[in-house]
Design an enzyme around this catalytic site. Sequence first.
Site, mmCIF file in Angstrom:
data_model
loop_
_atom_site.group_PDB
_atom_site.id
_atom_site.type_symbol
_atom_site.label_atom_id
_atom_site.label_comp_id
_atom_site.label_asym_id
_atom_site.label_seq_id
_atom_site.Cartn_x
_atom_site.Cartn_y
_atom_site.Cartn_z
ATOM 1 N N ILE A 100 0.823 -1.212 0.000
ATOM 2 C CA ILE A 100 0.000 0.000 0.000
ATOM 3 C C ILE A 100 0.861 1.268 0.000
ATOM 4 O O ILE A 100 0.400 2.343 -0.384
ATOM 5 C CB ILE A 100 -0.957 -0.019 1.226
ATOM 6 C CG1 ILE A 100 -2.191 0.815 0.981
ATOM 7 C CG2 ILE A 100 -0.248 0.368 2.504
ATOM 8 C CD1 ILE A 100 -3.308 0.565 1.974
ATOM 9 N N ASN A 159 11.328 -8.899 7.086
ATOM 10 C CA ASN A 159 11.678 -8.363 8.395
ATOM 11 C C ASN A 159 11.181 -9.318 9.476
ATOM 12 O O ASN A 159 10.072 -9.866 9.363
ATOM 13 C CB ASN A 159 11.046 -6.978 8.575
ATOM 14 C CG ASN A 159 11.608 -5.966 7.600
ATOM 15 O OD1 ASN A 159 12.809 -5.953 7.330
ATOM 16 N ND2 ASN A 159 10.747 -5.126 7.040
ATOM 17 N N GLU A 175 6.440 -4.885 11.109
ATOM 18 C CA GLU A 175 5.225 -4.190 11.552
ATOM 19 C C GLU A 175 4.016 -5.111 11.560
ATOM 20 O O GLU A 175 3.180 -5.041 12.457
ATOM 21 C CB GLU A 175 4.935 -2.996 10.629
ATOM 22 C CG GLU A 175 5.860 -1.831 10.867
ATOM 23 C CD GLU A 175 5.665 -0.723 9.836
ATOM 24 O OE1 GLU A 175 4.645 -0.731 9.120
ATOM 25 O OE2 GLU A 175 6.563 0.117 9.746
ATOM 26 N N HIS A 215 5.829 -12.192 5.658
ATOM 27 C CA HIS A 215 5.698 -11.640 4.306
ATOM 28 C C HIS A 215 7.075 -11.346 3.744
ATOM 29 O O HIS A 215 7.982 -10.926 4.466
ATOM 30 C CB HIS A 215 4.839 -10.375 4.279
ATOM 31 C CG HIS A 215 5.235 -9.336 5.290
ATOM 32 N ND1 HIS A 215 4.884 -9.430 6.623
ATOM 33 C CD2 HIS A 215 5.948 -8.187 5.168
ATOM 34 C CE1 HIS A 215 5.361 -8.377 7.275
ATOM 35 N NE2 HIS A 215 6.019 -7.610 6.412
ATOM 36 N N HIS A 255 8.934 -8.960 0.994
ATOM 37 C CA HIS A 255 8.825 -7.783 0.132
ATOM 38 C C HIS A 255 9.573 -8.103 -1.159
ATOM 39 O O HIS A 255 10.679 -8.666 -1.125
ATOM 40 C CB HIS A 255 9.511 -6.572 0.774
ATOM 41 C CG HIS A 255 8.901 -6.123 2.066
ATOM 42 N ND1 HIS A 255 8.066 -5.034 2.151
ATOM 43 C CD2 HIS A 255 9.018 -6.593 3.337
ATOM 44 C CE1 HIS A 255 7.703 -4.854 3.416
ATOM 45 N NE2 HIS A 255 8.274 -5.796 4.153
HETATM 46 P P1 AMP Z 1 6.983 -4.876 7.622
HETATM 47 O O1 AMP Z 1 7.610 -3.689 8.255
HETATM 48 O O2 AMP Z 1 7.994 -5.772 6.960
HETATM 49 O O3 AMP Z 1 6.064 -5.611 8.563
HETATM 50 O O4 AMP Z 1 6.125 -4.317 6.416
HETATM 51 C C1 AMP Z 1 4.735 -4.238 6.408
HETATM 52 C C2 AMP Z 1 4.347 -3.703 5.054
HETATM 53 O O5 AMP Z 1 2.948 -3.872 4.896
HETATM 54 C C3 AMP Z 1 4.649 -2.214 4.851
HETATM 55 O O6 AMP Z 1 5.499 -2.058 3.710
HETATM 56 C C4 AMP Z 1 3.264 -1.594 4.637
HETATM 57 O O7 AMP Z 1 3.277 -0.536 3.701
HETATM 58 C C5 AMP Z 1 2.466 -2.781 4.151
HETATM 59 N N1 AMP Z 1 1.023 -2.716 4.387
HETATM 60 C C6 AMP Z 1 0.393 -2.405 5.542
HETATM 61 N N2 AMP Z 1 -0.945 -2.465 5.391
HETATM 62 C C7 AMP Z 1 -1.158 -2.839 4.094
HETATM 63 C C8 AMP Z 1 -2.332 -3.077 3.323
HETATM 64 N N3 AMP Z 1 -3.553 -2.944 3.831
HETATM 65 N N4 AMP Z 1 -2.174 -3.433 2.016
HETATM 66 C C9 AMP Z 1 -0.941 -3.559 1.485
HETATM 67 N N5 AMP Z 1 0.199 -3.362 2.174
HETATM 68 C C10 AMP Z 1 0.086 -2.989 3.463
#
Ligand code: AMP
Length: 121
Positions: free
Chosen positions: A34, A94, A102, A107, A109
Amino acid sequence: MIYDNNNIFAKILRKEIPCNKIYEDEFIFSFHDINPQKKIHALVIPKGKYVNLDDFSLNASSKEMAGLLKGINKVAKKLGISSDIGKGYRTLTNISDHGSQEVPHLHFHLFGGENVGRMVE
Ligand code: AMP
């Protein structure tokens, strides 16, 4: 590791909130981030409930592991960035607090569509 069923990616998997879907099969789901950090910024998640890569390594089946690894290539290929058909990309995951994770659902990237530079500047 306790999995939080209400994390945002669990909700995306349950189709409770929308996403910009790229690909789905038996083992993985993929959608665009997002808040893209590069021209292409995709996320690949396993369908199973795993908090992070350590949880997955300890508890996933061999089939799930193969499905996730092969799935990353399928998604990259669909985006035209896999090294067999395109110019490559970076993948990273991460893990927990010091990894600045987060969302507590494993997941990967995928960053690409341009030269993403050195990882440590
Ligand atoms: P991390 O810090 O590796 O947990 O990354 C979480 C990622 O999820 C971040 O790059 C956010 O921009 C992404 N993210 C959070 N909410 C959404 C969503 N609803 N749809 C797509 N990506 C998201």
